[in-house]
Design a protein around this motif. Structure first.
Motif, PDB file in Angstrom:
ATOM      1  N   PRO A  20       0.829  -1.224   0.000  1.00 24.32           N
ATOM      2  CA  PRO A  20       0.000   0.000   0.000  1.00 24.32           C
ATOM      3  C   PRO A  20       0.855   1.262   0.000  1.00 24.32           C
ATOM      4  CG  PRO A  20       0.039  -0.982   2.191  1.00 24.32           C
ATOM      5  CD  PRO A  20       0.824  -1.897   1.307  1.00 24.32           C
ATOM      6  N   ASN A  22       0.128   4.077   1.137  1.00 28.68           N
ATOM      7  CA  ASN A  22       0.022   4.877   2.365  1.00 28.68           C
ATOM      8  C   ASN A  22       1.022   4.466   3.444  1.00 28.68           C
ATOM      9  OD1 ASN A  22      -1.309   2.503   2.921  1.00 28.68           O
ATOM     10  ND2 ASN A  22      -3.286   3.452   3.348  1.00 28.68           N
ATOM     11  N   TYR A  69       8.095  -0.220  -3.805  1.00 28.28           N
ATOM     12  CA  TYR A  69       7.049   0.368  -4.647  1.00 28.28           C
ATOM     13  C   TYR A  69       7.503   0.516  -6.099  1.00 28.28           C
ATOM     14  CZ  TYR A  69       2.486   2.416  -5.138  1.00 28.28           C
ATOM     15  OH  TYR A  69       1.182   2.609  -5.490  1.00 28.28           O
ATOM     16  N   LYS A  79      -1.667  -1.823 -11.379  1.00 30.74           N
ATOM     17  CA  LYS A  79      -2.031  -1.678  -9.970  1.00 30.74           C
ATOM     18  C   LYS A  79      -1.706  -0.265  -9.472  1.00 30.74           C
ATOM     19  CE  LYS A  79      -3.199  -5.961  -8.486  1.00 30.74           C
ATOM     20  NZ  LYS A  79      -4.365  -6.300  -7.645  1.00 30.74           N
ATOM     21  N   ASP A  82      -4.074   2.254 -11.086  1.00 31.65           N
ATOM     22  CA  ASP A  82      -5.399   2.218 -10.459  1.00 31.65           C
ATOM     23  C   ASP A  82      -5.388   2.932  -9.115  1.00 31.65           C
ATOM     24  OD1 ASP A  82      -6.359   0.821 -12.620  1.00 31.65           O
ATOM     25  OD2 ASP A  82      -6.221  -1.151 -11.665  1.00 31.65           O
ATOM     26  N   GLU A  83      -4.309   2.733  -8.352  1.00 30.72           N
ATOM     27  CA  GLU A  83      -4.195   3.409  -7.059  1.00 30.72           C
ATOM     28  C   GLU A  83      -4.137   4.927  -7.240  1.00 30.72           C
ATOM     29  OE1 GLU A  83      -2.057   0.641  -3.696  1.00 30.72           O
ATOM     30  OE2 GLU A  83      -0.776   1.676  -5.114  1.00 30.72           O
ATOM     31  N   HIS A  86      -7.486   6.389  -8.057  1.00 27.84           N
ATOM     32  CA  HIS A  86      -8.533   6.195  -7.050  1.00 27.84           C
ATOM     33  C   HIS A  86      -8.821   7.521  -6.341  1.00 27.84           C
ATOM     34  CE1 HIS A  86     -10.601   4.666  -3.458  1.00 27.84           C
ATOM     35  NE2 HIS A  86     -10.869   3.592  -4.185  1.00 27.84           N
ATOM     36  N   ILE A  89      -7.445   6.806  -2.381  1.00 26.77           N
ATOM     37  CA  ILE A  89      -6.075   6.291  -2.255  1.00 26.77           C
ATOM     38  C   ILE A  89      -5.086   7.170  -3.004  1.00 26.77           C
ATOM     39  CG2 ILE A  89      -4.571   4.313  -2.713  1.00 26.77           C
ATOM     40  CD1 ILE A  89      -7.016   2.517  -2.434  1.00 26.77           C
TER      41      ILE A  89
END
Length: 327
Positions: A20, A22, A69, A79, A82-83, A86, A89
């Motif tokens: 993630p 974050n 990352y 991926k 898409d993040e 979002h 996110i």
């Protein structure tokens, strides 16, 4: 004869595709903790070794997360795309650029040139990201439920430019810092109004997003630090920013720190606003030199250390249990 072959089940920590973004908030929180201990050495006479060790940890964690990352970006580009797209996110990509800005202050204590390079990189990427996020929001057709505290991250990020760049020697740094305060201050004010309206008039946020409510103190405490670094003084406006941020923290503390809220990477969202509050409280206590404010600064510093240790331990436990990086 029946042969039964027992194949031991290998435990996997998961896949990098589920890393993630974050988690970069952890670098922000740990960098802020290092800077807070450096402030504490002036107020309480604590050893700078504490700040040094925590600063090294922040740099190492940033390197590890960056490698992870980047691997995700190379192996699973969709991926990452898409993040980034979002509506919630995507705002957490600001934690990467803010982490670079805060690391510039940490590293700058040992190498001015490296700190300056990091600040320039962090400044450019933060301004670009802020532009992208604001422009995307102005496209319209966004749901009320998407107005969450994470929206503040890109705005607060521009305020961090002035926090880390108050002592930059470049002739143009003054105007860049002023630009960042203008963008961060107004964007944070507008977004905070929308977020409060959503929290007051609509259904509560998902439990997983509850820790991010603490981000709402960011514009006030980061704003305090940025304004003070820019003006090189603490005036009544700065005091108002600090005190309201402190009041909001007390209100949100009892809403965020509940056992009923499940642990996840989103919990790191409490670390950097808490770090900003701690640094602001230490700086304000040194300015006022009043024992109640010194006591408040000490309590917040202790609380931040406890919170970050718990988050770090639970994150490692979640990683090795295979929960952190699972789909």
């Amino acid at each position: 004869m029946q042969t039964i072959t027992a194949i031991p089940k290998q435990k996997s920590i998961g896949s990098v595709q589920f890393l993630p973004v974050n988690l970069f908030a952890s670098v922000m929180g740990i960098s802020g903790l290092s800077l807070a201990w450096r402030q504490a050495s002036k107020l309480f006479g604590t050893s700078l070794v504490i700040a040094d060790i925590i600063g090294i940890a922040a740099v190492l964690i940033f390197i590890i997360l960056s490698l992870g990352y980047m691997s995700k970006w190379i192996l699973y580009p969709q991926k990452v795309k898409d993040e980034f797209k979002h509506p919630i996110i995507g705002n957490f990509f600001g934690t990467i650029t803010i982490a670079i800005l805060l690391l510039s202050s940490v590293v700058g204590n040992y190498s001015e040139l490296t700190g300056q390079v990091l600040w320039i990189i962090g400044t450019v990427t933060t301004l670009v990201l802020s532009f992208i996020i604001v422009a995307r929001l102005l496209d319209g057709n966004h749901e009320h439920g998407h107005a969450v505290p994470a929206w503040l991250i890109p705005g607060v990020g521009t305020l961090d430019i002035a926090v880390a760049g108050g002592s930059m020697p470049f002739a143009w740094a003054h105007e860049v810092n002023l630009l960042s305060l203008a963008i961060g201050g107004i964007v944070a004010l507008v977004f905070l109004t929308m977020i409060l309206s959503r929290l007051i008039h609509h259904t509560p946020m998902h439990a997983g997003l509850t820790p991010s409510m603490l981000i709402m103190i960011g514009p006030f405490e980061v704003g305090f630090l940025g304004y003070v670094n820019f003006e090189h003084r603490i005036d009544q406006f700065a005091s108002i920013l600090f005190y309201f941020g402190l009041f909001l923290f007390i209100v949100l503390f009892f809403k965020v720190f509940k056992k009923s809220i499940p642990f996840g990477a989103s919990w790191w969202g409490v670390s950097f606003p808490l770090a900003a509050l701690s640094n602001a409280a230490l700086q304000y206590a040194m300015f006022v030199n009043s024992w109640p404010l010194i006591a408040i600064a000490a309590i917040i510093l202790v609380l931040m250390n406890i919170v970050l240790v718990v988050l770090f331990v639970r994150t490692l436990k979640s990683l090795f249990n295979g929960n952190l990086l699972k789909g």
